[in-house]
Design an enzyme around this catalytic site. Structure first.
Site, PDB file in Angstrom:
ATOM      1  CB  SER A  92      48.333  38.687  40.271  1.00 26.61           C
ATOM      2  OG  SER A  92      49.929  39.447  40.690  1.00 26.61           O
ATOM      3  CG  ASP A 108      39.886  46.333  28.679  1.00 20.22           C
ATOM      4  OD1 ASP A 108      38.401  46.409  29.072  1.00 20.22           O
ATOM      5  OD2 ASP A 108      40.753  46.917  28.964  1.00 20.22           O
ATOM      6  CE  LYS A 111      49.842  40.979  44.546  1.00 24.91           C
ATOM      7  NZ  LYS A 111      50.568  41.524  43.773  1.00 24.91           N
TER       8      LYS A 111
END
Length: 434
Positions: free
Chosen positions: A305, A316, A330
């Site tokens: 999460s 990224d 999740k």
């Protein structure tokens, strides 16, 4: 208390924005204003299915071996509607709703464990640091077969959570099966008041810091800044390990704040759902606590999460090297809605995405450098004879160099040791570029 029948008017009142919980803003438990879809007024109800539901309801009432009251049947029907959607949507009775609110406040009686269903089996997502579960050695992916005398295969996720919570000082027995082991083991734990401190830090070596986040709470972002400043007062930082292993997630804004501590701009995370209010974008501010410190982010199968939001954003944006094993996966957002009678609804309404557009749901974050869990074993036979060990060797004219002994902690935590080694390599390269 008997909930109203699922007729159009009553259902719309139950989902009215006026009845929504004030925003909790957590990744797993996110409460946002929920507007009805624009087409709701013109949608036709499935009359045939509703008639079938009424027929089944009446047959159970008349023919079931034991008498069942209307409220129980209707609550079970609502539980069934939600449990078949996904593992995180659920109907919450009064006790369950109160228990959920307690957990979001960060204090409750229990053993300190995050659990979920994996292939229908109650499974440990992660033990929380410094709790009975972590001290007993429970690990991510352990299967819980029994809670005291209750087989977990007969329990819903919420029922299992309710059984594990209880008065501090009371004992609980778990029967667990660990992956790779053929026979289960029994663990007895004593419940405590679970108050989780989300951030801790230390210096692994001079100049190389360690920052551990066990879960994301309201003040986690501020605490990360405080810990970074504390580490820098001890020694200028040449590298930092951000440990998100076994971190089950938590407050979305805290995850954004933590990523923002290392990023000086750009997108951190965005969410997409069916309703306009579930679509959000979060970006980093220009001011940051640690803009240039080399960073290694540790993740594993217990990182879920909000932890995946941070790891995905830093990966990224190429701000740090993600190391360890694949995360839990999740990537969904739940809204918590009280139903006006003390009960509630937890409904998955959106998915979140990394800056590069990756959905983490059921995929997880793949590390840049895969390092499995292990420990370093140093034996006498592995030690090689060096020049300095030979009798009558010539002594160096330089001052004797201090030898760095491998600490017991780094021996026990192979992933952490490898993260420190990578930071040292990055530091060497950065010095050559200057």
């Amino acid at each position: 208390m008997t909930p109203a029948l699922p007729l159009p008017g009553r259902t719309r009142r139950a989902l009215s924005p006026r009845r929504l919980l004030a925003p909790l803003l957590s990744v797993g438990l996110l409460a946002l204003p929920l507007a009805a879809p624009a087409t709701a007024a013109t949608d036709d109800l499935p009359v045939e299915e509703i008639q079938t539901f009424a027929e089944v309801f009446e047959r159970i009432k008349r023919g079931y071996v034991e008498e069942v009251d209307d409220g129980t049947l209707l609550r079970n029907a609502m539980r069934g509607m939600l449990s078949e959607l996904d593992p995180h949507s659920a109907y919450l009775d009064r006790e369950e709703f109160q228990s959920l609110r307690e957990s979001t406040q960060g204090e409750f009686g229990g053993i300190g464990i995050e659990v979920g269903l994996e292939d229908g089996q109650l499974t440990v997502i992660t033990p929380i640091d410094d709790t009975p579960a972590s001290r007993a050695g429970l690990q991510a992916r352990d299967q819980i077969l029994r809670i005291d005398d209750a087989p977990t295969e007969q329990l819903s996720l919420q029922e299992a959570v309710n059984l594990m919570r209880g008065e501090p000082g009371t004992a609980i027995e778990l029967t667990i099966l660990r992956r790779g082991e053929s026979s289960p083991r029994t663990v007895t734990l004593t419940r405590e008041v679970i108050r989780t401190e989300s951030v801790r830090s230390e210096l692994l070596e001079p100049g190389f810091g360690y920052l551990r986040i066990s879960q994301f709470q309201t003040r986690t972002g501020d605490q990360v800044g405080e810990h970074i400043r504390r580490l820098e007062r001890e020694a200028p930082l040449s590298g930092l390990v951000l440990d998100l292993r076994n971190n089950p997630g938590g407050v979305l804004q805290a995850a954004v704040a933590v990523a923002d501590a290392f990023l000086d701009g750009g997108l951190i995370v965005y969410t997409e759902g069916r309703l306009p209010d579930t679509e959000m974008r979060f970006s980093a501010a220009s001011q940051t606590a640690a803009p240039d410190v080399p960073l290694v982010v540790l993740i594993n199968g217990g990182s879920a999460s909000a932890a995946e939001i941070v790891a995905g954003a830093l990966q990224d944006q190429r701000r740090g090297v993600v190391m360890g094993t694949e995360s839990f996966g999740k990537g969904s957002v739940q809204q918590i809605m009280p139903l006006g009678n003390g009960e509630g609804l937890k409904l998955t309404t959106a998915l979140y995405f990394t800056p590069g557009g990756r959905s983490i749901q059921a995929q997880g974050i793949a590390p840049d450098v895969q390092v499995v869990r292990g420990r370093v074993e140093v034996t006498e036979s592995s030690r090689q004879v060096r020049e300095a060990d030979l009798e009558g060797h010539l002594r160096s004219r330089d001052a004797p160099r201090e030898r760095t002994e491998l600490s017991e902690r780094l021996r026990e935590d192979y992933q952490l040791g490898e993260a420190l080694n990578l930071l040292k390599a990055l530091n060497v390269l950065s010095q050559r570029e200057r």
